[in-house]
Design a protein around this motif. Structure first.
Motif, mmCIF file in Angstrom:
data_model
loop_
_atom_site.group_PDB
_atom_site.id
_atom_site.type_symbol
_atom_site.label_atom_id
_atom_site.label_comp_id
_atom_site.label_asym_id
_atom_site.label_seq_id
_atom_site.Cartn_x
_atom_site.Cartn_y
_atom_site.Cartn_z
ATOM 1 N N CYS A 114 1.022 -1.541 0.067
ATOM 2 C CA CYS A 114 0.330 -0.056 0.175
ATOM 3 C C CYS A 114 1.059 0.935 0.220
ATOM 4 C CB CYS A 114 -0.687 -0.155 1.154
ATOM 5 S SG CYS A 114 -2.101 1.855 1.485
ATOM 6 N N LYS A 115 1.319 1.303 0.947
ATOM 7 C CA LYS A 115 2.426 2.556 1.080
ATOM 8 C C LYS A 115 3.858 2.437 -0.534
ATOM 9 C CE LYS A 115 4.430 4.375 4.917
ATOM 10 N NZ LYS A 115 4.856 4.324 6.381
ATOM 11 N N SER A 116 4.192 1.737 -0.889
ATOM 12 C CA SER A 116 4.654 2.050 -2.070
ATOM 13 C C SER A 116 4.359 2.029 -2.709
ATOM 14 C CB SER A 116 5.259 0.018 -2.212
ATOM 15 O OG SER A 116 6.352 -0.770 -1.108
ATOM 16 N N LEU A 117 2.867 1.258 -3.097
ATOM 17 C CA LEU A 117 2.426 2.303 -4.107
ATOM 18 C C LEU A 117 1.928 3.206 -4.243
ATOM 19 C CD1 LEU A 117 0.376 -0.989 -5.421
ATOM 20 C CD2 LEU A 117 2.029 -0.253 -6.812
ATOM 21 N N ASN A 118 1.757 4.105 -3.136
ATOM 22 C CA ASN A 118 0.767 5.372 -3.205
ATOM 23 C C ASN A 118 2.383 6.044 -3.033
ATOM 24 O OD1 ASN A 118 -1.705 6.372 -1.407
ATOM 25 N ND2 ASN A 118 -1.036 3.821 -1.195
ATOM 26 N N ARG A 119 3.464 5.645 -2.908
ATOM 27 C CA ARG A 119 4.693 6.823 -3.093
ATOM 28 C C ARG A 119 4.854 6.871 -4.566
ATOM 29 N NH1 ARG A 119 8.625 8.254 -0.001
ATOM 30 N NH2 ARG A 119 10.848 8.634 -1.106
ATOM 31 N N VAL A 120 4.932 5.820 -5.430
ATOM 32 C CA VAL A 120 5.305 5.368 -6.874
ATOM 33 C C VAL A 120 4.044 6.878 -7.431
ATOM 34 C CG1 VAL A 120 5.191 4.421 -8.600
ATOM 35 C CG2 VAL A 120 6.097 3.552 -6.783
ATOM 36 N N CYS A 121 2.511 5.791 -7.056
ATOM 37 C CA CYS A 121 1.550 7.345 -8.065
ATOM 38 C C CYS A 121 1.683 8.496 -7.246
ATOM 39 C CB CYS A 121 0.399 6.498 -7.486
ATOM 40 S SG CYS A 121 0.019 4.975 -8.390
ATOM 41 N N GLY A 122 1.820 8.843 -6.397
ATOM 42 C CA GLY A 122 2.548 10.074 -5.753
ATOM 43 C C GLY A 122 3.426 10.736 -6.401
ATOM 44 N N THR A 123 4.475 10.229 -6.143
ATOM 45 C CA THR A 123 5.889 10.361 -6.855
ATOM 46 C C THR A 123 5.611 11.161 -8.500
ATOM 47 O OG1 THR A 123 7.007 9.805 -5.369
ATOM 48 C CG2 THR A 123 8.593 10.577 -7.533
ATOM 49 N N THR A 124 5.112 10.363 -8.675
ATOM 50 C CA THR A 124 4.886 10.104 -10.689
ATOM 51 C C THR A 124 3.562 11.318 -10.822
ATOM 52 O OG1 THR A 124 5.416 8.296 -10.703
ATOM 53 C CG2 THR A 124 4.475 8.504 -12.463
ATOM 54 N N ARG A 172 -7.039 5.817 2.636
ATOM 55 C CA ARG A 172 -6.388 4.009 1.126
ATOM 56 C C ARG A 172 -5.236 5.162 0.684
ATOM 57 N NH1 ARG A 172 -9.762 0.993 -2.405
ATOM 58 N NH2 ARG A 172 -8.148 -0.960 -2.180
ATOM 59 N N PHE A 173 -5.583 6.480 0.328
ATOM 60 C CA PHE A 173 -4.572 6.979 -0.333
ATOM 61 C C PHE A 173 -3.331 8.690 0.396
ATOM 62 C CE2 PHE A 173 -7.391 5.505 -3.059
ATOM 63 C CZ PHE A 173 -7.244 4.790 -4.039
ATOM 64 N N ASP A 174 -3.527 8.652 2.248
ATOM 65 C CA ASP A 174 -3.821 9.592 2.608
ATOM 66 C C ASP A 174 -1.746 9.727 3.103
ATOM 67 O OD1 ASP A 174 -3.868 11.590 4.864
ATOM 68 O OD2 ASP A 174 -2.127 10.210 5.640
ATOM 69 N N TYR A 175 -1.219 8.601 2.592
ATOM 70 C CA TYR A 175 0.434 8.641 2.455
ATOM 71 C C TYR A 175 0.691 8.779 1.056
ATOM 72 C CZ TYR A 175 5.190 7.131 2.483
ATOM 73 O OH TYR A 175 6.878 7.677 2.362
ATOM 74 N N GLY A 176 -0.234 8.334 0.020
ATOM 75 C CA GLY A 176 0.144 8.714 -1.186
ATOM 76 C C GLY A 176 -0.043 10.395 -1.579
ATOM 77 N N VAL A 177 -1.178 11.453 -1.000
ATOM 78 C CA VAL A 177 -1.156 12.831 -0.914
ATOM 79 C C VAL A 177 -0.364 13.108 -0.520
ATOM 80 C CG1 VAL A 177 -2.822 14.421 -0.452
ATOM 81 C CG2 VAL A 177 -3.591 12.072 -1.258
ATOM 82 N N VAL A 178 0.150 12.876 0.817
ATOM 83 C CA VAL A 178 1.310 13.571 1.924
ATOM 84 C C VAL A 178 3.087 13.395 0.648
ATOM 85 C CG1 VAL A 178 3.366 12.966 3.776
ATOM 86 C CG2 VAL A 178 0.855 12.745 3.622
ATOM 87 N N ILE A 179 2.601 12.803 -0.546
ATOM 88 C CA ILE A 179 3.988 12.499 -1.178
ATOM 89 C C ILE A 179 4.000 13.074 -1.724
ATOM 90 C CG2 ILE A 179 4.806 11.010 -2.283
ATOM 91 C CD1 ILE A 179 6.241 10.776 0.480
ATOM 92 N N PHE A 180 2.945 13.511 -2.562
ATOM 93 C CA PHE A 180 2.121 14.095 -3.756
ATOM 94 C C PHE A 180 2.691 15.491 -3.475
ATOM 95 C CE2 PHE A 180 -0.838 17.069 -5.705
ATOM 96 C CZ PHE A 180 -0.620 17.023 -6.850
ATOM 97 N N ILE A 181 2.614 15.490 -2.375
ATOM 98 C CA ILE A 181 2.527 17.476 -2.150
ATOM 99 C C ILE A 181 3.702 18.268 -1.457
ATOM 100 C CG2 ILE A 181 1.798 18.920 0.003
ATOM 101 C CD1 ILE A 181 -0.566 17.863 1.086
#
Length: 488
Positions: A114-124, A172-181
């Motif tokens: 979950c955190k891996s995919l969130n990090r990749v999607c948020g970064t990309t 589900r996507f809280d970590y991804g949003v943080v990485i996006f910001i």
């Protein structure tokens, strides 16, 4: 002139000074003594810490394995720094791979994925938007470039932060949003001063993907801890604890067992059910990210497990009320308890058997062939308890000590019997309510069986049909014997 006066306790001395004030003289301890006491205290604290750490590792050895897995992943990813060809290949951004392993590697496989995919999607996504904003800003000229970048950072960061308040996104996507910001702000702002922005972002994204791939590989290959398996075990264990709590509470109320630590521990097992809501929701969320493993398919209905937990908590609340009745000072007389003890014990026994059968259904992932009959028995036992309570209330008449036969009994005459009956009726009503709420657990488990397509337990059916089939065969043999005798 100073005068020395000894204190009444023989420990302190007080002197009077010429200005009228007084001063206490305390005998100071030696430096060696104080140093020894401090060292002894420090040794005890360190020993207590290592003892607690040892207990944590002994109680759950998987935590030790997880620590070793994190160390292994960090040691492997450090090769990008030790080997010059790999270091030059990622452009000196190998530290991003190490940072990714540290922040992404979690205890369960589902949480890591979950955190891996969130990090990749948020970064990309953040990188693509940042490059778009950078291109628009550069085309607008040097005068408007900082304003466009600053406005984009303000708008997108505010919108992304607001999305974290949405329950579905936060779950589900809280970590991804943080990485996006974080990524968007870094890339957009640094692009104003850095010339080779695309090359820098490409190298960092490559190192992040390397770290994520290593985390997922190590987490799934070396002693994997599946969030789905943890959720499955938590639900079944809570079911057994709930059944034991129900039996222990009713037995304690009617003094069927001696009060010891073991029985008290079983009676308080419902507290684990009440405090497991957060764990169930978290594990169910992480289990959705996991691939098929063991007996769990790719589309296993993980959402149904928190519903089962919620229905069990409804029962646990009533059991908690039962325990308060057990510990209450206002108890019904023994002769009244004896009239309801057998019926209440029967209701609790059948109800706990229903919960244990549901636990076995979830454990084996096979439909139970006896659950319907157990529910019917529970319903009949509840009806019997209701009839007993009703007959007890109707037949129990308070003693009338008034000599005047024409006058009706006063409120004082009827107060004592009502006080004696109410605690027992309350306990029986709570027991009836528990049996009713158990039907909600049965419904939730049946929905899980339908969604997960549990198989029918053929062995139980065969066992049930064996006596009937034996009787049928005996009847056929008797009929054939009679026909033979008639022919003769």
């Amino acid at each position: 002139m100073a005068q020395e006066k000894k204190a009444t306790n023989g420990v302190e001395w007080r002197i009077n000074i010429a200005d009228g004030s007084s001063k206490i003289l305390v005998q100071e301890e030696g430096l060696v003594t104080r140093a020894w006491l401090g060292l002894k205290y420090l040794i005890l604290k360190v020993w207590s810490f290592f003892k607690k750490a040892r207990d944590v590792g002994v109680n759950d050895p998987r935590k030790v394995v997880h620590c070793l897995k994190v160390g292994t992943a960090l040691a492997v990813v450090s090769i990008f720094y030790f080997m010059r060809p790999l270091y030059e290949g990622v452009g000196g951004n190998a530290m991003w791979a190490i940072m990714t392993v540290v922040v992404v590697f979690e205890n369960t496989v589902g949480a890591t994925i979950c955190k891996s995919l969130n990090r990749v999607c948020g970064t990309t996504l953040a990188g693509m938007l940042a490059f778009s904003v950078h291109w628009v800003a550069t085309k607008s000229g040097e005068r408007f470039e900082p304003f466009i970048i600053g406005a984009s950072v303000f708008i997108l960061a505010s919108a992304a932060t607001f999305s974290r308040f949405i329950p579905s996104v936060k779950q589900r996507f809280d970590y991804g949003v943080v990485i996006f910001i974080l990524t968007f702000s870094l890339v957009a702002v640094s692009g104003y001063r850095v010339d080779k922005l695309f090359a820098l972002a490409h190298e960092r994204l490559a190192t992040i993907i390397i770290g994520i791939s290593l985390c997922i590989f190590v987490s799934m290959i070396i002693c994997p801890i599946w969030a789905g398996r943890e959720l499955y075990t938590l639900i079944t264990t809570n079911m057994d604890k709930l059944a034991n709590s129900l039996d222990g509470c009713v037995d304690e109320y009617f003094n069927q067992n001696e009060s010891d630590k073991t029985s008290d521990k079983k009676s308080l097992g419902y507290k684990c059910v009440l405090s497991s809501k957060a764990s169930e929701e978290s594990l169910a969320n992480f289990a959705r990210w996991e691939p098929a493993h063991g007996s769990f398919g790719f589309k296993h209905p993980w959402k149904q497990y928190p519903k089962i937990g919620a229905s069990m908590r409804n029962c646990a609340y009533c059991i908690e009320a039962l325990t308060s009745c057990t510990g209450s000072e206002n108890q019904a007389p023994e002769f009244l308890q004896k009239q309801l003890s057998n019926v209440c014990l029967r209701v609790s026994s059948i109800s706990s058997n229903v919960i244990r059968e549901l636990s076995e259904t979830v454990k084996t992932m096979k439909r139970s062939s006896v659950i319907d009959s157990l529910v019917e028995d529970m319903g009949s036992a509840v009806e019997e308890l209701q009839d007993t309570v009703r007959s007890l209330s109707n037949s129990f008449n308070p003693p009338i000590e008034n000599t005047d036969t024409n006058s009706a009994p006063t409120e004082t005459d009827m107060a004592i019997p009502l006080v004696q009956v109410i605690p027992l009726v309350t306990f029986a009503s709570l027991l009836i309510e528990i049996a009713t709420r158990i039907k909600g657990v049965v419904k939730a488990v049946k929905e899980l069986a339908d969604l997960a397509e549990f198989k029918v337990d053929v062995e139980d059916k065969c066992k049930e049909n064996q006596p009937n089939s034996g009787l049928a065969q005996d009847q056929l043999k008797d009929e054939e014997t009679m026909k033979t005798l008639q022919r003769v």
